[in-house]
Design a protein around this motif. Structure first.
Motif, PDB file in Angstrom:
ATOM      1  N   GLY A   1       0.976  -1.328  -0.035  1.00  0.00           N
ATOM      2  CA  GLY A   1      -0.342   0.567  -0.053  1.00  0.00           C
ATOM      3  C   GLY A   1       0.531   1.135  -0.263  1.00  0.00           C
ATOM      4  N   GLU A   2       2.077   0.812   0.441  1.00  0.00           N
ATOM      5  CA  GLU A   2       2.951   1.729  -0.341  1.00  0.00           C
ATOM      6  C   GLU A   2       3.219   2.967  -1.291  1.00  0.00           C
ATOM      7  OE1 GLU A   2       4.324   3.978   2.486  1.00  0.00           O
ATOM      8  OE2 GLU A   2       3.721   2.677   4.366  1.00  0.00           O
ATOM      9  N   CYS A   3       3.679   4.175  -1.324  1.00  0.00           N
ATOM     10  CA  CYS A   3       2.923   5.292  -2.461  1.00  0.00           C
ATOM     11  C   CYS A   3       4.071   4.541  -4.177  1.00  0.00           C
ATOM     12  CB  CYS A   3       3.639   6.708  -2.073  1.00  0.00           C
ATOM     13  SG  CYS A   3       5.215   6.995  -1.339  1.00  0.00           S
ATOM     14  N   VAL A   4       5.708   4.064  -3.543  1.00  0.00           N
ATOM     15  CA  VAL A   4       6.795   3.867  -4.022  1.00  0.00           C
ATOM     16  C   VAL A   4       6.431   2.212  -4.757  1.00  0.00           C
ATOM     17  CG1 VAL A   4       8.483   2.526  -2.102  1.00  0.00           C
ATOM     18  CG2 VAL A   4       8.568   3.918  -4.445  1.00  0.00           C
ATOM     19  N   LYS A   5       5.768   1.582  -3.570  1.00  0.00           N
ATOM     20  CA  LYS A   5       5.701  -0.053  -4.102  1.00  0.00           C
ATOM     21  C   LYS A   5       4.707   0.180  -5.123  1.00  0.00           C
ATOM     22  CE  LYS A   5       7.472  -2.667  -2.459  1.00  0.00           C
ATOM     23  NZ  LYS A   5       8.185  -3.163  -3.135  1.00  0.00           N
ATOM     24  N   SER A   6       3.815   0.819  -4.815  1.00  0.00           N
ATOM     25  CA  SER A   6       2.768   0.374  -5.568  1.00  0.00           C
ATOM     26  C   SER A   6       3.175   1.481  -6.754  1.00  0.00           C
ATOM     27  CB  SER A   6       0.625   1.576  -5.159  1.00  0.00           C
ATOM     28  OG  SER A   6       0.919   1.209  -3.833  1.00  0.00           O
ATOM     29  N   VAL A   7       3.459   1.617  -7.081  1.00  0.00           N
ATOM     30  CA  VAL A   7       4.234   2.932  -8.716  1.00  0.00           C
ATOM     31  C   VAL A   7       5.319   1.478  -9.114  1.00  0.00           C
ATOM     32  CG1 VAL A   7       5.880   4.351  -9.286  1.00  0.00           C
ATOM     33  CG2 VAL A   7       3.877   5.168  -8.351  1.00  0.00           C
ATOM     34  N   GLN A   8       5.752   0.588  -7.845  1.00  0.00           N
ATOM     35  CA  GLN A   8       6.771  -0.044  -8.453  1.00  0.00           C
ATOM     36  C   GLN A   8       5.796  -1.325  -9.538  1.00  0.00           C
ATOM     37  OE1 GLN A   8       8.658  -1.423  -5.264  1.00  0.00           O
ATOM     38  NE2 GLN A   8      10.667  -0.580  -5.618  1.00  0.00           N
ATOM     39  N   ARG A   9       4.387  -1.151  -9.076  1.00  0.00           N
ATOM     40  CA  ARG A   9       3.558  -2.675  -9.429  1.00  0.00           C
ATOM     41  C   ARG A   9       2.763  -1.647 -10.357  1.00  0.00           C
ATOM     42  NH1 ARG A   9       0.901  -2.879  -5.167  1.00  0.00           N
ATOM     43  NH2 ARG A   9      -1.042  -1.523  -5.472  1.00  0.00           N
ATOM     44  N   TRP A  10       2.910  -0.679 -10.257  1.00  0.00           N
ATOM     45  CA  TRP A  10       2.304  -0.268 -11.526  1.00  0.00           C
ATOM     46  C   TRP A  10       2.999  -0.247 -13.293  1.00  0.00           C
ATOM     47  CZ3 TRP A  10       0.032   4.891  -8.664  1.00  0.00           C
ATOM     48  CH2 TRP A  10      -1.127   4.085  -7.780  1.00  0.00           C
ATOM     49  N   VAL A  11       4.172   0.525 -12.712  1.00  0.00           N
ATOM     50  CA  VAL A  11       5.648   0.089 -13.978  1.00  0.00           C
ATOM     51  C   VAL A  11       5.518  -1.745 -14.810  1.00  0.00           C
ATOM     52  CG1 VAL A  11       7.773   0.072 -14.630  1.00  0.00           C
ATOM     53  CG2 VAL A  11       6.247   1.910 -13.499  1.00  0.00           C
ATOM     54  N   ALA A  12       5.479  -2.706 -13.473  1.00  0.00           N
ATOM     55  CA  ALA A  12       5.562  -3.191 -13.785  1.00  0.00           C
ATOM     56  C   ALA A  12       4.155  -3.720 -15.062  1.00  0.00           C
ATOM     57  CB  ALA A  12       5.437  -4.500 -12.642  1.00  0.00           C
ATOM     58  N   ALA A  13       3.118  -3.621 -13.799  1.00  0.00           N
ATOM     59  CA  ALA A  13       1.908  -4.317 -15.112  1.00  0.00           C
ATOM     60  C   ALA A  13       1.937  -3.564 -15.811  1.00  0.00           C
ATOM     61  CB  ALA A  13       0.693  -3.560 -14.203  1.00  0.00           C
ATOM     62  N   ALA A  14       2.651  -2.655 -16.756  1.00  0.00           N
ATOM     63  CA  ALA A  14       2.158  -1.247 -18.040  1.00  0.00           C
ATOM     64  C   ALA A  14       4.122  -1.955 -18.392  1.00  0.00           C
ATOM     65  CB  ALA A  14       2.724   0.141 -17.677  1.00  0.00           C
ATOM     66  N   GLY A  15       4.670  -2.993 -18.253  1.00  0.00           N
ATOM     67  CA  GLY A  15       5.062  -3.944 -19.197  1.00  0.00           C
ATOM     68  C   GLY A  15       7.080  -3.996 -18.398  1.00  0.00           C
ATOM     69  N   GLY A  16       7.053  -2.501 -17.486  1.00  0.00           N
ATOM     70  CA  GLY A  16       8.340  -2.471 -17.776  1.00  0.00           C
ATOM     71  C   GLY A  16       9.173  -2.564 -16.014  1.00  0.00           C
ATOM     72  N   TYR A  17      10.021  -2.158 -15.534  1.00  0.00           N
ATOM     73  CA  TYR A  17      11.336  -3.080 -13.914  1.00  0.00           C
ATOM     74  C   TYR A  17      11.379  -1.839 -13.640  1.00  0.00           C
ATOM     75  CZ  TYR A  17      14.557  -4.222 -11.587  1.00  0.00           C
ATOM     76  OH  TYR A  17      15.324  -4.337 -10.890  1.00  0.00           O
TER      77      TYR A  17
END
Length: 456
Positions: A74-90
């Motif tokens: 739920g932390e902000c940076v962990k969520s962004v990491q998850r969104w980048v991964a979902a978009a196909g990135g790292y």
């Protein structure tokens, strides 16, 4: 000459046996936030996925919450990491600066931030391990003048909630700055050749290239879908409209409307016909609702870039170039048309009630229609290209406006489609999908898919 096709399933790309509940894809949406000061960092090449998809992944989680605390989802940076991964990135681990550098992100200025860029509050002294006032957000829209529409997680702090904030001004703590990082590729315009299909179990897959396979699961089932530029829109089994601008799993956004038909233009403008026959349109998909009544009822609607055409209940054609209520210009009398199409260049064509095909470029009034000397059961337009399916199921195409000149494409089909820039797509009698960019009796490329419907 008729192309011979073999029956085949989607090869390695589409698993048609996996059935998903439609509602599962709309679990929520994330909002990321922008802030920024131009700073220097190691130069990196961005990753190959679409940068805007990061914001789409966040928006897909809007309203959901997760546990917070060190390294929690739920932390902000962990969520962004998850969104980048979902978009196909790292986006891997590290500090508030090194995490981006180590992941190959490219730093950009706050003023040049675009959809999908990440805003990171960072101590101005460059302390990579200072998280005391850190916050991480993703840009949805840069409104200019330092204001942004963003998606973020853990706002309010400790909630783990994914929220959206529009017209916000990044406000890092005293002694802190907003740094902006880009992970993906920024597209200067719509992707022109997107193809979507419905598998035999109504799952949606899509792709942008012409090679065999490479289909991407869109993580939902639907009875109807349309594609325009980079935008896709669907009508779900309950008759509701959802849309998104990225290619990849999930990220569908509720558009707050029920429809019998929805169409998407080259620039992303959408029109729908409600169950009671009224036409509505809009450009923005990031908010539920926002549909504008077009002051007309229709049985068919088609959109190019800005130009829209309808067939009224009496069979007359009307067209216009604006999104506001009214302004329709009559193009034909009643009992004229059974199907109308509009290209990305503004060309309008229709199938008359007797199957004859007519087309024109000007919509200033009735008349001006040019007989194309062909009979068709299906008609599609892409750029200045016309594509038809004849009553005997043969495919013909041409690039000019005028009588005749149709070129046999050497194939039979049960359905045809064409992209905004003229890519030809067909579904053959065995439900296999083929496509090509050229006009002529050969050149069809097997797309390694079986489908019950295609769209482009």
């Amino acid at each position: 000459m008729t192309m011979r096709f073999r029956v085949a399933a989607l090869r390695g790309q589409i698993v048609t046996t996996a059935r998903r509940r439609f509602g599962a894809i709309f679990s929520g949406v994330f909002l990321l936030v922008l802030s920024s000061v131009l700073t220097t960092s190691t130069a990196h090449a961005v990753q190959a996925f679409s940068n805007a998809d990061v914001a789409g992944a966040g928006l897909a989680e809007l309203g959901t919450s997760r546990p917070t605390g060190w390294n929690q989802p739920g932390e902000c940076v962990k969520s962004v990491q998850r969104w980048v991964a979902a978009a196909g990135g790292y986006f891997g681990g590290g500090g508030v600066i090194s995490g981006y550098d180590n992941s190959g992100a490219q730093e950009v200025s706050l003023g040049s931030a675009v959809k999908g860029d990440v805003i990171q509050y960072t101590n101005a002294n460059g302390n990579d391990q200072d998280w005391s006032h850190a916050h991480t957000m993703v840009v949805i829209t840069n409104h200019g003048n330092g204001r942004f529409d963003i998606v973020q997680s853990n706002s309010p702090a400790g909630s783990g909630l994914v929220t959206r904030a529009d017209n916000m001004i990044p406000t890092p703590a005293a002694g802190w700055v907003s740094r902006v990082w880009r992970f993906g590729t920024v597209h200067s315009g719509p992707v022109p050749n997107r193809i979507a299909l419905l598998t035999p179990d109504s799952q949606i897959f899509a792709k942008d290239d012409l090679a065999a396979g490479n289909w991407l699961d869109q993580n939902t089932a639907a009875p109807s879908i349309d594609v325009g530029g980079r935008r896709s829109a669907l009508i779900n089994p309950a008759g509701r409209v959802y849309a998104k601008d990225h290619l990849g799993a999930g990220g569908w956004l509720d558009q707050g409307a029920a429809a019998d038909k929805v169409v998407v233009g080259f620039g992303g403008r959408m029109y729908l016909i409600t169950p009671d026959g009224w036409v509505y349109g809009k450009d923005d998909i990031t908010s539920v609702g926002g549909w504008l009544n077009q002051g007309a009822q229709a049985v068919d609607v088609a959109i190019g870039l800005d130009r829209v055409a309808i067939i009224t209940p009496c069979g007359a054609i009307y067209a216009k170039n604006t999104l506001h209520n009214g302004g329709w210009i009559q193009q034909s009398d009643c009992y004229t048309a059974t199907d109308v199409e509009v290209s990305s260049t503004g060309r309008v064509a229709f199938i008359r009630t007797d199957g004859a095909v007519f087309a024109k470029d000007d919509i200033t009034g009735r008349g001006g229609w040019l007989n194309q000397n062909a009979s068709a059961t299906q008609l599609k337009l892409g750029a200045n290209r016309l594509l038809i399916l004849t009553p005997d199921s043969h495919v013909y195409a041409k690039d000019h406006l005028g009588a005749g000149g149709w070129i046999d494409q050497g194939a039979t089909a049960v359905q045809i489609a064409i992209s905004d820039q003229g890519r030809l797509i067909l579904r053959n009698p065995f439900n296999q999908v083929y496509a090509k960019d050229t006009i002529g009796p050969a050149g069809w490329l097997d797309q390694a898919a079986t489908a019950i419907a295609i769209a482009s």
